[in-house]
Scaffold this motif. Structure first.
Motif, PDB file in Angstrom:
ATOM      1  N   LEU A   1      -3.049 -45.729   8.453  1.00 29.13           N
ATOM      2  CA  LEU A   1      -4.483 -46.286   8.939  1.00 29.13           C
ATOM      3  C   LEU A   1      -4.118 -45.037  10.238  1.00 29.13           C
ATOM      4  CD1 LEU A   1      -6.889 -46.990   8.745  1.00 29.13           C
ATOM      5  CD2 LEU A   1      -5.327 -49.381   9.804  1.00 29.13           C
ATOM      6  N   PRO A   2      -2.954 -45.388  11.405  1.00 28.61           N
ATOM      7  CA  PRO A   2      -3.715 -43.838  12.488  1.00 28.61           C
ATOM      8  C   PRO A   2      -3.499 -43.158  12.089  1.00 28.61           C
ATOM      9  CG  PRO A   2      -1.563 -45.830  13.009  1.00 28.61           C
ATOM     10  CD  PRO A   2      -1.909 -45.787  11.319  1.00 28.61           C
ATOM     11  N   PHE A   3      -2.906 -41.702  11.192  1.00 28.03           N
ATOM     12  CA  PHE A   3      -3.282 -40.781  10.643  1.00 28.03           C
ATOM     13  C   PHE A   3      -4.479 -40.409  10.412  1.00 28.03           C
ATOM     14  CE2 PHE A   3      -2.414 -37.194   7.804  1.00 28.03           C
ATOM     15  CZ  PHE A   3      -1.241 -36.398   8.779  1.00 28.03           C
ATOM     16  N   PHE A   4      -5.313 -41.177   9.518  1.00 30.42           N
ATOM     17  CA  PHE A   4      -6.700 -40.862   9.080  1.00 30.42           C
ATOM     18  C   PHE A   4      -7.848 -41.461  10.295  1.00 30.42           C
ATOM     19  CE2 PHE A   4      -5.510 -43.081   4.380  1.00 30.42           C
ATOM     20  CZ  PHE A   4      -4.822 -42.545   4.425  1.00 30.42           C
ATOM     21  N   VAL A   5      -7.410 -42.719  11.770  1.00 27.74           N
ATOM     22  CA  VAL A   5      -8.676 -42.616  12.248  1.00 27.74           C
ATOM     23  C   VAL A   5      -7.764 -41.455  12.725  1.00 27.74           C
ATOM     24  CG1 VAL A   5      -8.529 -43.881  14.317  1.00 27.74           C
ATOM     25  CG2 VAL A   5      -8.093 -45.109  12.245  1.00 27.74           C
ATOM     26  N   VAL A   6      -7.116 -41.165  13.171  1.00 29.76           N
ATOM     27  CA  VAL A   6      -7.044 -40.032  13.990  1.00 29.76           C
ATOM     28  C   VAL A   6      -7.736 -38.595  13.070  1.00 29.76           C
ATOM     29  CG1 VAL A   6      -5.782 -37.942  15.719  1.00 29.76           C
ATOM     30  CG2 VAL A   6      -5.112 -40.163  15.575  1.00 29.76           C
TER      31      VAL A   6
ATOM     32  N   ASP B   1       5.648 -40.734  14.994  1.00 31.65           N
ATOM     33  CA  ASP B   1       5.467 -40.287  16.251  1.00 31.65           C
ATOM     34  C   ASP B   1       4.191 -39.769  16.808  1.00 31.65           C
ATOM     35  OD1 ASP B   1       5.608 -38.043  14.826  1.00 31.65           O
ATOM     36  OD2 ASP B   1       7.990 -38.359  14.460  1.00 31.65           O
ATOM     37  N   ILE B   2       4.100 -39.223  17.615  1.00 29.35           N
ATOM     38  CA  ILE B   2       3.000 -38.078  18.059  1.00 29.35           C
ATOM     39  C   ILE B   2       3.254 -36.801  17.743  1.00 29.35           C
ATOM     40  CG2 ILE B   2       2.543 -36.443  19.777  1.00 29.35           C
ATOM     41  CD1 ILE B   2       2.023 -39.226  20.694  1.00 29.35           C
ATOM     42  N   MET B   3       3.603 -36.208  16.628  1.00 27.47           N
ATOM     43  CA  MET B   3       3.628 -35.117  16.041  1.00 27.47           C
ATOM     44  C   MET B   3       3.184 -35.458  15.043  1.00 27.47           C
ATOM     45  SD  MET B   3       5.360 -32.770  17.798  1.00 27.47           S
ATOM     46  CE  MET B   3       4.517 -31.606  16.328  1.00 27.47           C
ATOM     47  N   GLU B   4       2.583 -36.600  14.196  1.00 27.08           N
ATOM     48  CA  GLU B   4       2.439 -36.612  12.923  1.00 27.08           C
ATOM     49  C   GLU B   4       0.523 -36.766  13.223  1.00 27.08           C
ATOM     50  OE1 GLU B   4       3.337 -36.328  10.002  1.00 27.08           O
ATOM     51  OE2 GLU B   4       5.161 -36.549  10.865  1.00 27.08           O
ATOM     52  N   LEU B   5       0.578 -37.779  14.477  1.00 20.99           N
ATOM     53  CA  LEU B   5      -1.055 -37.911  14.905  1.00 20.99           C
ATOM     54  C   LEU B   5      -1.377 -35.753  15.469  1.00 20.99           C
ATOM     55  CD1 LEU B   5      -0.858 -40.923  16.807  1.00 20.99           C
ATOM     56  CD2 LEU B   5      -1.660 -40.904  14.464  1.00 20.99           C
ATOM     57  N   LEU B   6      -0.625 -35.525  15.767  1.00 18.48           N
ATOM     58  CA  LEU B   6      -0.846 -34.490  16.069  1.00 18.48           C
ATOM     59  C   LEU B   6      -1.337 -33.371  14.994  1.00 18.48           C
ATOM     60  CD1 LEU B   6      -1.548 -31.826  18.373  1.00 18.48           C
ATOM     61  CD2 LEU B   6       1.371 -31.036  18.341  1.00 18.48           C
ATOM     62  N   LYS B   7      -0.453 -33.187  13.850  1.00 18.30           N
ATOM     63  CA  LYS B   7      -1.358 -33.291  12.827  1.00 18.30           C
ATOM     64  C   LYS B   7      -2.125 -33.552  12.217  1.00 18.30           C
ATOM     65  CE  LYS B   7       3.683 -31.814  10.270  1.00 18.30           C
ATOM     66  NZ  LYS B   7       4.447 -32.602  10.145  1.00 18.30           N
ATOM     67  N   ALA B   8      -2.796 -35.175  12.334  1.00 18.59           N
ATOM     68  CA  ALA B   8      -3.772 -35.415  11.534  1.00 18.59           C
ATOM     69  C   ALA B   8      -4.770 -33.998  13.149  1.00 18.59           C
ATOM     70  CB  ALA B   8      -4.370 -36.920  12.387  1.00 18.59           C
TER      71      ALA B   8
ATOM     72  N   VAL C   1      -1.497 -39.981  -0.653  1.00 18.21           N
ATOM     73  CA  VAL C   1      -1.948 -40.817   0.684  1.00 18.21           C
ATOM     74  C   VAL C   1      -2.560 -39.218   1.751  1.00 18.21           C
ATOM     75  CG1 VAL C   1      -1.414 -41.033   2.721  1.00 18.21           C
ATOM     76  CG2 VAL C   1      -0.485 -42.305   0.596  1.00 18.21           C
ATOM     77  N   ALA C   2      -1.808 -38.160   0.844  1.00 20.34           N
ATOM     78  CA  ALA C   2      -2.597 -36.724   1.603  1.00 20.34           C
ATOM     79  C   ALA C   2      -3.687 -36.891   0.759  1.00 20.34           C
ATOM     80  CB  ALA C   2      -1.620 -35.958   1.284  1.00 20.34           C
ATOM     81  N   ASN C   3      -4.835 -36.608  -0.073  1.00 16.38           N
ATOM     82  CA  ASN C   3      -5.359 -36.330  -0.721  1.00 16.38           C
ATOM     83  C   ASN C   3      -6.484 -37.739  -0.295  1.00 16.38           C
ATOM     84  OD1 ASN C   3      -4.494 -34.044  -2.461  1.00 16.38           O
ATOM     85  ND2 ASN C   3      -4.320 -36.391  -4.219  1.00 16.38           N
ATOM     86  N   THR C   4      -5.947 -38.742  -0.092  1.00 13.69           N
ATOM     87  CA  THR C   4      -7.126 -39.624   0.644  1.00 13.69           C
ATOM     88  C   THR C   4      -7.083 -39.399   1.846  1.00 13.69           C
ATOM     89  OG1 THR C   4      -6.308 -41.330  -0.927  1.00 13.69           O
ATOM     90  CG2 THR C   4      -7.077 -41.829   1.289  1.00 13.69           C
ATOM     91  N   PHE C   5      -6.356 -38.799   2.189  1.00 11.40           N
ATOM     92  CA  PHE C   5      -7.042 -38.171   3.817  1.00 11.40           C
ATOM     93  C   PHE C   5      -7.410 -37.183   3.755  1.00 11.40           C
ATOM     94  CE2 PHE C   5      -5.803 -35.196   7.121  1.00 11.40           C
ATOM     95  CZ  PHE C   5      -5.710 -36.138   8.372  1.00 11.40           C
ATOM     96  N   LYS C   6      -7.559 -36.046   3.142  1.00  7.92           N
ATOM     97  CA  LYS C   6      -8.878 -35.206   2.183  1.00  7.92           C
ATOM     98  C   LYS C   6      -9.830 -35.929   2.891  1.00  7.92           C
ATOM     99  CE  LYS C   6      -5.488 -32.056   0.507  1.00  7.92           C
ATOM    100  NZ  LYS C   6      -5.421 -31.145  -0.637  1.00  7.92           N
ATOM    101  N   ILE C   7     -10.028 -36.910   1.784  1.00  6.18           N
ATOM    102  CA  ILE C   7     -11.596 -37.470   1.742  1.00  6.18           C
ATOM    103  C   ILE C   7     -11.577 -38.575   3.459  1.00  6.18           C
ATOM    104  CG2 ILE C   7     -12.937 -39.517   0.836  1.00  6.18           C
ATOM    105  CD1 ILE C   7     -10.596 -39.233  -1.506  1.00  6.18           C
ATOM    106  N   VAL C   8     -11.263 -38.827   3.765  1.00 10.01           N
ATOM    107  CA  VAL C   8     -11.200 -39.046   5.676  1.00 10.01           C
ATOM    108  C   VAL C   8     -11.837 -37.814   6.326  1.00 10.01           C
ATOM    109  CG1 VAL C   8     -10.638 -40.752   7.256  1.00 10.01           C
ATOM    110  CG2 VAL C   8     -10.112 -41.307   4.696  1.00 10.01           C
TER     111      VAL C   8
ATOM    112  N   ASP D   1       0.245 -27.924   3.095  1.00 15.55           N
ATOM    113  CA  ASP D   1       2.048 -28.009   3.695  1.00 15.55           C
ATOM    114  C   ASP D   1       2.638 -29.168   4.173  1.00 15.55           C
ATOM    115  OD1 ASP D   1       2.387 -27.040   0.938  1.00 15.55           O
ATOM    116  OD2 ASP D   1       3.473 -25.309   1.542  1.00 15.55           O
ATOM    117  N   MET D   2       1.427 -28.978   5.751  1.00 18.41           N
ATOM    118  CA  MET D   2       1.270 -29.933   6.809  1.00 18.41           C
ATOM    119  C   MET D   2       1.918 -31.440   6.133  1.00 18.41           C
ATOM    120  SD  MET D   2      -0.738 -27.531   9.423  1.00 18.41           S
ATOM    121  CE  MET D   2      -0.253 -28.422  10.744  1.00 18.41           C
ATOM    122  N   TRP D   3       1.048 -31.512   5.728  1.00 19.45           N
ATOM    123  CA  TRP D   3       0.669 -33.177   5.437  1.00 19.45           C
ATOM    124  C   TRP D   3       1.773 -33.131   3.901  1.00 19.45           C
ATOM    125  CZ3 TRP D   3      -4.391 -31.928   5.655  1.00 19.45           C
ATOM    126  CH2 TRP D   3      -5.255 -31.710   4.250  1.00 19.45           C
TER     127      TRP D   3
END
Length: 276
Positions: A227-232, A2-9, A48-55, A35-37
């Protein structure tokens, strides 16, 4: 998703982009928003959250490469450079960058496990933020009034090594790599802008190496759900880092380090009130 998840990204990318290269510690800021993710939807497990930090960190790295693209082209010898100046200084050399990277590189390899296991708590980050602030104020107070080195091309090997040694303090989370290296630079006689340029140039190989290794270890977490979370997040970090770097480089010679140090001290108080 949802949009809220992408907004967090977007928000997390913004935090990374704005704080990674300013001397305020991106780690200290990420503690606040972690805590947001980590408390987000099921697909955002801790790995996955740790991977997001790398991205999102890669997004910030790309911004530095864009801003300093001509400098990196010269460093890699991909085009002919101008002849040395009449003062005999020439241009910044790749070997000088390497000299600046060696001290922290050696200590990072030797103490990586200890740092990961013992220094990534909120308490240790607060200590890093506070002590780093003291160093920055000290650097502004005791730096030469008239810088000996006004551009990055005038940096000597001795200065590069000194900056590299001070950079070792940034292995303590919250200390801030740019805060440490700019402080070290101005104490050796560099202008704040020259020290900042050298800091950003050194950051690229450090961050690319660390991020590359981490990505190889976490590649399995690039799922279709995440993937959408990572890209955004990547795009957000890139855009805001690009804006932040350009603004910071125009500002640093005027405001110096002390205002950032004061902000960090305020941040310590805020984090303390939130978590304790």
């Amino acid at each position: 998703m949802d949009i809220m998840e992408l907004l967090k990204a977007v928000i997390l990318g913004l935090v990374e982009g704005l704080t990674e290269f300013a001397p305020v510690s991106s780690t200290g800021h990420m503690v606040i928003v972690d805590d947001m993710w980590l408390k987000s939807k099921e697909f955002l497990t801790e790995p996955v959250a740790n991977t997001f930090k790398i991205v999102i960190q890669l997004g910030s790295i790309l911004a530095v490469v864009i801003v300093f693209r001509n400098r990196f082209i010269d460093l890699l010898g991909l085009r002919k450079t101008k002849k040395e100046t009449s003062a005999g200084q020439g241009r910044l050399k790749l070997t000088q960058v390497i000299v600046g990277l060696i001290p922290a590189g050696i200590l990072g390899v030797l103490f990586e496990d200890y740092i990961d296991e013992h220094l990534f708590s909120t308490q240790t980050v607060l200590v890093g933020l506070l002590i780093g602030s003291v160093l920055m104020i000290f650097a502004d107070k005791f730096a030469p009034k008239e810088p000996i080195v006004t551009t990055v091309d005038q940096i000597t090997y001795r200065q590069a090594l000194t900056v590299g040694m001070v950079q070792c303090f940034s292995l303590w989370p919250g200390f801030s790599r740019s805060g440490a290296t700019i402080s070290g630079g101005v104490l050796t006689g560099m202008s704040h802008r020259a020290a900042a340029d050298f800091t950003f140039i050194m950051a690229v190989p450090i961050m690319m190496g660390a991020s590359g290794i981490s990505l190889l270890s976490n590649w399995q977490y690039f799922t279709l759900d995440a993937l959408p979370f990572f890209v955004v997040g990547f795009i957000s970090a890139f855009v805001f880092a690009l804006l932040s770097i350009k603004f910071f480089l125009k500002l640093i010679n005027k405001v110096k380090l002390t205002p950032f140090a004061i902000y960090r001290i305020v941040l310590v108080i805020v984090i303390y009130l939130i978590y304790f």
